[in-house]
Scaffold this active site. Structure first.
Site, PDB file in Angstrom:
ATOM      1  N   ASN A 109       0.978 -79.936  54.611  1.00 36.07           N
ATOM      2  CA  ASN A 109      -0.101 -80.932  54.729  1.00 36.07           C
ATOM      3  C   ASN A 109      -0.976 -80.977  53.472  1.00 36.07           C
ATOM      4  O   ASN A 109      -2.033 -81.584  53.469  1.00 36.07           O
ATOM      5  CB  ASN A 109      -0.968 -80.634  55.962  1.00 36.07           C
ATOM      6  CG  ASN A 109      -1.670 -79.282  55.875  1.00 36.07           C
ATOM      7  OD1 ASN A 109      -1.508 -78.561  54.896  1.00 36.07           O
ATOM      8  ND2 ASN A 109      -2.450 -78.940  56.896  1.00 36.07           N
TER       9      ASN A 109
ATOM     10  N   HIS B 137      -2.430 -78.338  52.032  1.00 39.31           N
ATOM     11  CA  HIS B 137      -3.474 -77.305  51.891  1.00 39.31           C
ATOM     12  C   HIS B 137      -3.124 -76.344  50.758  1.00 39.31           C
ATOM     13  O   HIS B 137      -1.952 -76.093  50.476  1.00 39.31           O
ATOM     14  CB  HIS B 137      -3.757 -76.566  53.212  1.00 39.31           C
ATOM     15  CG  HIS B 137      -2.721 -75.596  53.678  1.00 39.31           C
ATOM     16  ND1 HIS B 137      -2.515 -75.283  55.006  1.00 39.31           N
ATOM     17  CD2 HIS B 137      -1.830 -74.813  53.015  1.00 39.31           C
ATOM     18  CE1 HIS B 137      -1.572 -74.383  55.135  1.00 39.31           C
ATOM     19  NE2 HIS B 137      -1.132 -74.080  53.936  1.00 39.31           N
TER      20      HIS B 137
ATOM     21  N   ASP C 160      -6.579 -65.397  50.900  1.00 46.84           N
ATOM     22  CA  ASP C 160      -7.098 -65.735  52.235  1.00 46.84           C
ATOM     23  C   ASP C 160      -6.731 -64.633  53.217  1.00 46.84           C
ATOM     24  O   ASP C 160      -5.962 -63.721  52.878  1.00 46.84           O
ATOM     25  CB  ASP C 160      -6.595 -67.111  52.708  1.00 46.84           C
ATOM     26  CG  ASP C 160      -5.149 -67.409  52.321  1.00 46.84           C
ATOM     27  OD1 ASP C 160      -4.386 -66.450  52.105  1.00 46.84           O
ATOM     28  OD2 ASP C 160      -4.783 -68.584  52.235  1.00 46.84           O
TER      29      ASP C 160
ATOM     30  N   GLU D 148      -7.814 -76.819  54.198  1.00 42.47           N
ATOM     31  CA  GLU D 148      -7.008 -77.801  54.909  1.00 42.47           C
ATOM     32  C   GLU D 148      -7.485 -79.219  54.540  1.00 42.47           C
ATOM     33  O   GLU D 148      -8.557 -79.374  53.937  1.00 42.47           O
ATOM     34  CB  GLU D 148      -7.168 -77.578  56.430  1.00 42.47           C
ATOM     35  CG  GLU D 148      -6.726 -76.196  56.923  1.00 42.47           C
ATOM     36  CD  GLU D 148      -5.204 -76.057  57.049  1.00 42.47           C
ATOM     37  OE1 GLU D 148      -4.454 -76.861  56.457  1.00 42.47           O
ATOM     38  OE2 GLU D 148      -4.772 -75.107  57.738  1.00 42.47           O
TER      39      GLU D 148
END
Ligand code: F6R
Length: 239
Positions: free
Chosen positions: A133, A135, A66, A140
């Site tokens: 979270n 991801h 990313d 996400e």
């Protein structure tokens, strides 16, 4: 479930095991395509990889997982914010003689980048961290398993993790709040996936992602990895 868990004693041991897996991958298939992450978790892996002598990278193809996008109207990141390409160069890439594919050169055309990653039927190995979270890369919560490579808004929790609450409150307008992420679809097309998680605060999210009675869902993107036939989760805590 075909997820293999390996629990080691600390983050350096996780890094070492991960580096050995990269070494084994390159030894068994010198022209491997490998997708690399940034973040705190993989740092010991990069250090360990740097210490392995005689590893032949010359036919390998390296990809970024990313990359941050510049906020609109800005042409550079503020001090202290490193591009992920810069991170990868600093920790490993600049020292290895491989073919390197920089996502930062293709931020305007994420699907072209995905095409390069998918050439030869997909990456041989994708290495991931995991967000608090759930991801993976910057897929996400809310990301379906067929998510393409795309530009995304980073979740508030991710911004706080990456920049710290104080800096975020002060500099929000100039900090990267979007990224281009390899999509879950391309990640799941990888022949083999290695997920690194260190620090006991990651135990909860690993349990949520891989718990036996929890079905994969968009609520926890890492849970989609349960659908993949060849995933290794390397931790420094018991799951
Ligand atoms: C980084 C990435 C992220 C991180 C995750 C964990 O390229 O894709 O998904 O892996 O946010 O970050 P750390 O390792 O800093 O806890």
């Amino acid at each position: 479930m075909s997820v293999q868990f390996i629990n080691t004693i600390d983050r350096n041991a996780v890094g070492l095991r991960a580096a050995w897996m990269v070494q084994a991958q390159l030894n068994s298939k010198p022209d491997s395509s490998i997708v690399f992450p940034t973040g705190n978790t993989p740092l010991p892996m990069y250090e360990a990889l740097g210490r392995i002598r005689n590893l032949d990278w010359s036919r390998s193809r390296l990809f970024q997982l990313d990359e941050y996008c510049q906020p609109e109207g800005m042409d550079a990141f503020p001090p202290g914010v490193e591009t992920f390409a810069g991170f990868l160069d600093r920790v490993l890439w600049s020292r290895v003689d491989a073919q390197k594919f920089y996502l930062k050169d293709m931020l305007d055309d994420p699907m072209q980048y995905e095409g390069l990653v998918r050439a030869n039927r997909g990456p041989d190995l994708t290495i991931l961290g995991i967000g608090m979270n759930g991801h993976i890369a910057f897929n996400e919560p809310g990301s379906p398993s067929d998510s393409p490579t795309r530009r995304v808004d980073l979740a508030e929790e991710t911004l706080v993790h990456n920049f710290g609450e104080e800096r975020l409150n002060r500099d929000r307008a100039v900090l990267p709040r979007q990224a281009v992420t390899l999509g879950l679809s391309a990640i799941l097309a990888s022949r083999r996936i290695l997920l690194l998680a260190t620090g006991s605060r990651k135990r909860g999210i690993i349990r949520k992602a891989f718990g036996q009675h929890i079905a994969p869902s968009v609520a926890c993107p890492a849970s989609w990895l349960k659908m993949h036939p060849y995933v290794t989760v390397l931790t420094d805590f018991s799951v």
